[in-house]
Design an enzyme around this catalytic site. Structure first.
Site, PDB file in Angstrom:
ATOM      1  N   ASP A  26       0.870  -1.160   0.000  1.00  0.00           N
ATOM      2  CA  ASP A  26       0.000   0.000   0.000  1.00  0.00           C
ATOM      3  C   ASP A  26       0.919   1.225   0.000  1.00  0.00           C
ATOM      4  O   ASP A  26       2.134   1.096   0.187  1.00  0.00           O
ATOM      5  CB  ASP A  26      -0.878  -0.041   1.256  1.00  0.00           C
ATOM      6  N   PHE A  27       0.353   2.416  -0.208  1.00  0.00           N
ATOM      7  CA  PHE A  27       1.186   3.628  -0.203  1.00  0.00           C
ATOM      8  C   PHE A  27       1.033   4.412   1.096  1.00  0.00           C
ATOM      9  O   PHE A  27       1.925   4.402   1.931  1.00  0.00           O
ATOM     10  CB  PHE A  27       0.843   4.518  -1.405  1.00  0.00           C
ATOM     11  N   ASP A  28      -0.113   5.047   1.311  1.00  0.00           N
ATOM     12  CA  ASP A  28      -0.301   5.876   2.505  1.00  0.00           C
ATOM     13  C   ASP A  28      -0.305   5.023   3.772  1.00  0.00           C
ATOM     14  O   ASP A  28      -1.044   4.039   3.870  1.00  0.00           O
ATOM     15  CB  ASP A  28      -1.620   6.643   2.410  1.00  0.00           C
ATOM     16  N   ASP A 195      -1.792  -1.120   5.759  1.00  0.00           N
ATOM     17  CA  ASP A 195      -1.995  -0.560   7.100  1.00  0.00           C
ATOM     18  C   ASP A 195      -3.439  -0.336   7.517  1.00  0.00           C
ATOM     19  O   ASP A 195      -3.678   0.048   8.665  1.00  0.00           O
ATOM     20  CB  ASP A 195      -1.265   0.786   7.203  1.00  0.00           C
TER      21      ASP A 195
END
Length: 253
Positions: A26-28, A195
């Site tokens: 994932d990124f954020d 997350d």
């Protein structure tokens, strides 16, 4: 859940390092810290260097809730083999029909929440995100949100960290996106790090020996097998992945 950075658990990564493994993030909140203004999210310089090294050693992808153009701009130059946006919608179901449906939903949320200070309705064209981080009336905002959501047709709603995500119910989710990317890149196994609630669609795949799932932040009830304590520990995890493929000792190990 077990801490993947615990010395006794790190060796569980070795079989993945020696197989044709897809590494997905994932990124954020995973590669980039959560920040008050989503538009300012960025990887730390060290994280960017480490992800670039990992991408040179493993087939690597990012599966993000951000729109595809947005996350592409933030990952430019890293050398990824694939990018997926809008929680799995883009690129496979990025159709005019979906964007029209999302536009209708946006109008409903704007009508219900337009007078709420601190609420940001982010239109990603193929999905929506309603950010409430800066609201001082979160209880009222969430009540209004729930009222709108109850009237939506064909929507899947997930709550993240002070954000509510709305995507088409029949659209691919992150778990489906991971499987598609693994098949496309001819990978036998996969490692995934995420997350929040949208990443649970990956963690729920539950494929011992074929998928190693890592959650950023320990959370009771998560279906992830492993965790790292905080976002900043992603650098240590990336260093371990590099060391396993290059035969060098991890600086933290």
């Amino acid at each position: 859940m077990r801490d993947i950075l615990d010395p006794g658990n790190r060796e569980l990564l070795t079989p993945f390092a020696w197989s044709e493994t897809l590494v997905a993030f994932d990124f954020d909140g995973t590669l980039a810290p959560i920040v008050p203004e989503p538009g300012r999210a960025a990887m730390r310089p060290l994280t960017r260097r480490l992800v670039t090294r990992v991408a040179a050693l493993y087939p690597s992808v990012v599966i993000s809730g951000r729109g595809l153009r947005d996350v592409t701009s933030r990952m430019r130059g890293v050398g990824l083999r694939g990018l997926v946006g809008s929680h799995g919608v883009e690129p496979w179901q990025a159709t005019p029909r979906v964007s029209r449906r999302v536009a209708v939903w946006r109008g409903l949320f704007e009508q219900a929440l337009g007078d709420e200070a601190g609420v940001v309705i982010e239109d990603k064209e193929f999905s929506l995100a309603v950010h409430v981080r800066h609201s001082r009336a979160k209880k009222r905002v969430y009540a209004r949100l729930a009222q709108v959501v109850s009237g939506l047709e064909g929507a899947r709603v997930t709550k993240g960290i002070e954000v509510v995500n709305i995507v088409p119910k029949d659209a691919p989710h992150k778990g489906m996106a991971l499987e598609r990317e693994r098949s496309r890149l001819n990978c036998d196994t996969a490692i995934y790090v995420g997350d929040d609630e949208t990443d649970e669609d990956v963690f729920a795949l539950d494929q011992p020996g074929r998928l190693l799932s890592v959650r950023v932040g320990r959370k009771p009830g998560s279906k992830a097998e492993f965790f790292i304590n905080s976002q900043i520990e992603i650098d240590t995890f990336l260093e371990i992945l590099v060391s396993l493929r290059t035969g060098t000792a991890s600086p933290h190990g």
